[in-house]
Design a protein around this motif. Structure first.
Motif, PDB file in Angstrom:
ATOM      1  N   ARG A 180      16.414  23.951  35.352  1.00 50.12           N
ATOM      2  CA  ARG A 180      17.690  23.281  35.128  1.00 50.12           C
ATOM      3  C   ARG A 180      18.065  22.426  36.335  1.00 50.12           C
ATOM      4  O   ARG A 180      17.474  22.519  37.412  1.00 50.12           O
ATOM      5  N   ASP A 181      19.074  21.595  36.177  1.00 55.39           N
ATOM      6  CA  ASP A 181      19.625  20.832  37.296  1.00 55.39           C
ATOM      7  C   ASP A 181      20.538  21.739  38.124  1.00 55.39           C
ATOM      8  O   ASP A 181      21.305  22.531  37.566  1.00 55.39           O
ATOM      9  N   PRO A 182      20.498  21.633  39.458  1.00 58.73           N
ATOM     10  CA  PRO A 182      21.349  22.482  40.293  1.00 58.73           C
ATOM     11  C   PRO A 182      22.780  21.958  40.368  1.00 58.73           C
ATOM     12  O   PRO A 182      23.036  20.776  40.149  1.00 58.73           O
ATOM     13  N   TYR A 183      23.681  22.865  40.685  1.00 56.47           N
ATOM     14  CA  TYR A 183      25.039  22.418  40.984  1.00 56.47           C
ATOM     15  C   TYR A 183      25.029  21.688  42.325  1.00 56.47           C
ATOM     16  O   TYR A 183      24.092  21.804  43.114  1.00 56.47           O
ATOM     17  N   ASP A 184      26.065  20.929  42.580  1.00 56.05           N
ATOM     18  CA  ASP A 184      26.223  20.209  43.851  1.00 56.05           C
ATOM     19  C   ASP A 184      27.053  21.088  44.781  1.00 56.05           C
ATOM     20  O   ASP A 184      28.238  21.319  44.540  1.00 56.05           O
ATOM     21  N   ARG A 185      26.427  21.573  45.836  1.00 48.47           N
ATOM     22  CA  ARG A 185      27.097  22.525  46.727  1.00 48.47           C
ATOM     23  C   ARG A 185      28.351  21.945  47.366  1.00 48.47           C
ATOM     24  O   ARG A 185      29.241  22.700  47.776  1.00 48.47           O
ATOM     25  N   HIS A 195      28.975  33.027  40.285  1.00 51.15           N
ATOM     26  CA  HIS A 195      28.408  33.269  38.961  1.00 51.15           C
ATOM     27  C   HIS A 195      26.893  33.113  38.975  1.00 51.15           C
ATOM     28  O   HIS A 195      26.159  33.960  38.445  1.00 51.15           O
ATOM     29  N   ALA A 196      26.426  32.010  39.560  1.00 46.31           N
ATOM     30  CA  ALA A 196      24.988  31.730  39.552  1.00 46.31           C
ATOM     31  C   ALA A 196      24.222  32.822  40.296  1.00 46.31           C
ATOM     32  O   ALA A 196      23.171  33.288  39.830  1.00 46.31           O
ATOM     33  N   LEU A 197      24.727  33.239  41.433  1.00 45.41           N
ATOM     34  CA  LEU A 197      24.056  34.258  42.222  1.00 45.41           C
ATOM     35  C   LEU A 197      24.070  35.607  41.507  1.00 45.41           C
ATOM     36  O   LEU A 197      23.089  36.363  41.541  1.00 45.41           O
ATOM     37  N   THR A 198      25.173  35.913  40.827  1.00 44.71           N
ATOM     38  CA  THR A 198      25.290  37.179  40.114  1.00 44.71           C
ATOM     39  C   THR A 198      24.293  37.264  38.968  1.00 44.71           C
ATOM     40  O   THR A 198      23.568  38.262  38.813  1.00 44.71           O
ATOM     41  N   ILE A 199      24.240  36.240  38.129  1.00 46.31           N
ATOM     42  CA  ILE A 199      23.347  36.281  36.973  1.00 46.31           C
ATOM     43  C   ILE A 199      21.896  36.192  37.412  1.00 46.31           C
ATOM     44  O   ILE A 199      21.017  36.871  36.854  1.00 46.31           O
ATOM     45  N   LEU A 200      21.603  35.384  38.417  1.00 47.90           N
ATOM     46  CA  LEU A 200      20.248  35.336  38.957  1.00 47.90           C
ATOM     47  C   LEU A 200      19.811  36.726  39.416  1.00 47.90           C
ATOM     48  O   LEU A 200      18.700  37.178  39.097  1.00 47.90           O
ATOM     49  N   SER A 201      20.655  37.423  40.144  1.00 49.28           N
ATOM     50  CA  SER A 201      20.314  38.747  40.669  1.00 49.28           C
ATOM     51  C   SER A 201      20.083  39.745  39.546  1.00 49.28           C
ATOM     52  O   SER A 201      19.150  40.561  39.594  1.00 49.28           O
ATOM     53  N   ALA A 202      20.936  39.703  38.529  1.00 42.79           N
ATOM     54  CA  ALA A 202      20.805  40.633  37.406  1.00 42.79           C
ATOM     55  C   ALA A 202      19.517  40.385  36.637  1.00 42.79           C
ATOM     56  O   ALA A 202      18.799  41.328  36.266  1.00 42.79           O
ATOM     57  N   TYR A 240      17.827  30.444  35.897  1.00 41.51           N
ATOM     58  CA  TYR A 240      19.048  30.655  36.665  1.00 41.51           C
ATOM     59  C   TYR A 240      18.909  30.277  38.140  1.00 41.51           C
ATOM     60  O   TYR A 240      19.852  29.755  38.739  1.00 41.51           O
ATOM     61  N   GLU A 241      17.743  30.535  38.730  1.00 40.16           N
ATOM     62  CA  GLU A 241      17.613  30.206  40.156  1.00 40.16           C
ATOM     63  C   GLU A 241      17.650  28.696  40.378  1.00 40.16           C
ATOM     64  O   GLU A 241      18.081  28.235  41.448  1.00 40.16           O
ATOM     65  N   SER A 242      17.227  27.923  39.377  1.00 40.84           N
ATOM     66  CA  SER A 242      17.234  26.468  39.542  1.00 40.84           C
ATOM     67  C   SER A 242      18.644  25.894  39.499  1.00 40.84           C
ATOM     68  O   SER A 242      18.844  24.728  39.853  1.00 40.84           O
ATOM     69  N   LEU A 243      19.631  26.694  39.098  1.00 36.84           N
ATOM     70  CA  LEU A 243      21.017  26.226  39.098  1.00 36.84           C
ATOM     71  C   LEU A 243      21.595  26.152  40.511  1.00 36.84           C
ATOM     72  O   LEU A 243      22.574  25.450  40.744  1.00 36.84           O
TER      73      LEU A 243
END
Length: 400
Positions: A180-185, A195-202, A240-243
């Motif tokens: 996927r395309d990443p968010y812009d930090r 959210h992204a870190l939580t779902i990636l970890s799960a 998810y990690e690519s977000l």
């Protein structure tokens, strides 16, 4: 009440190491606990594992011996936290029972995050993934009844429905279409980062669990189903990690990890119904507050930036485990036929998708379909737990 972790000091790090007696936590009672207590335990284990592995990666990418030593001190405590959390799970539960609980986490955690996500592109990523976890829960529930002659109702307790989602055989996509395309930090809402870190970890935790537990079964259909869904979990981790914006520095990522742990321990402490588990969430929160301050000091020293530039000024509304039945039924009715193409989504099969389907299935039925056929032969029906009427997708049984 608002809560800003940056304004609170926790337990000093040199007082955080616990003895074996303190780590020997009493496990939850699988027959009487709130199913969402089990979900919170599984979630926090995944969060702690991600924190530990990220710390190891950071240590491998720095030459500064003092940074390595500081990371090692904090990481050891994180490892103790992970043991205390994961050891809350009772040893009497079978691998399949734990698997069904893992999938209940994936369904209700991802659905809640999708509902709360402010970024439309990120929201769509969670909506897409949750329909696949929903189907995984359904397949494992049928395997559970077939092998152990028990029903998933005893685990999910009616909080999460068990019925077909996007068919598992259709989850196998060309790997490039999982990116996927990443968010812009620099522009994204701090909540989106959590959210992204939580779902990636799960999802990463689930991938690792299936990697290691799948071959422990003797039954061929069980080994095959874990193998199939384990491959899909790898796709989900890629998804998810690519977000996450790869432009985040190591120090920015470190403070995001520690802030997210504060957020989740605080959230679960606020809603936990088991007093003993609640006390552990509170203890770990007070440990993580200090870990966050240590990470912030490292960021100021090595990034020359104030962590307040990248962190939310206060914790968002608590992340909540709750039923998402209506929301999931709406997604089933409107998004079940989606697949991915590049960084986007389409409703029609395309060349790369069809090629991958031909390669992975090789003209044979997928294990996720064979488990349904075998269950039908044994019981003359499929196992479902529907609490609010008929399944919203009319194209069954094809979508099963």
């Amino acid at each position: 009440m608002s809560f800003n972790p940056l304004e609170h000091r926790g337990i000093p790090l040199d007082r955080q190491v616990r003895s074996w007696r303190e780590l020997n936590v009493e496990p939850i009672d699988p027959d009487h606990c709130d199913p969402y207590t089990r979900c919170r335990v599984i979630t926090m284990n995944g969060i702690e594992v991600e924190a530990i592995m990220f710390s190891h990666q950071l240590a491998r990418h720095t030459k500064d011996p003092e940074v390595k030593r500081q990371l090692a001190r904090t990481r050891y405590v994180e490892a103790q936290q992970q043991k205390a959390v994961n050891w809350l799970l009772p040893g009497v539960s079978s691998v399949l029972e734990t698997t069904i609980a893992y999938e209940q986490v994936a369904v209700d955690l991802t659905a809640w995050v999708a509902r709360m996500e402010p970024d439309p592109y990120l929201k769509q990523a969670y909506q897409f993934g949750v329909l696949e976890d929903f189907d995984h829960l359904y397949r494992y529930a049928n395997l559970y009844e077939m092998i152990e002659h028990r029903k998933a109702e005893a685990i999910v307790d009616g909080l999460t429905e068990v019925m077909p989602g996007r068919p598992t055989r259709l989850h196998h996509r060309n790997p490039v279409d999982n990116v996927r395309d990443p968010y812009d930090r620099t522009r994204t809402d701090p909540l989106s980062k959590l959210h992204a870190l939580t779902i990636l970890s799960a999802e990463q935790q689930t991938m690792n669990f299936y990697m290691n537990t799948g071959p422990t079964y003797m039954e061929p259909i069980a080994r095959q189903l874990y193998q199939e869904i384990g491959l899909i979990e790898e796709e989900h981790v890629t998804h998810y990690e690519s977000l996450v914006d790869p432009g985040e520095t190591w120090w920015e990522q470190l403070v995001n990890h520690e802030y997210n742990e504060c957020y989740l321990y605080y959230s679960f402490m606020e809603q936990e119904s088991d007093p003993k588990v609640k006390a552990l969430w509170e203890l770990h929160l007070n440990m993580e507050l200090e870990h966050l301050h240590i990470a912030c000091d490292l960021m100021r020293r090595h990034d020359n930036r104030d962590p307040a530039e990248v962190l939310a000024p206060e914790l968002p509304n608590v992340l909540t485990f709750e039923p998402n039945k209506g929301y999931l039924r709406e997604l089933l009715a409107t998004q079940i036929d989606l697949t991915t193409l590049g960084a986007g989504y389409v409703r029609e099969a395309h060349e790369r998708f069809e090629e991958m389907q031909a390669q992975i299935h090789g003209g044979e039925a997928a294990p996720s379909d064979r488990v349904m056929d075998q269950h039908q032969e044994v019981f003359g029906r499929q196992y479902r737990l529907e609490t609010e009427g008929e399944h919203p997708v009319a194209a069954l049984p094809e979508n099963q």
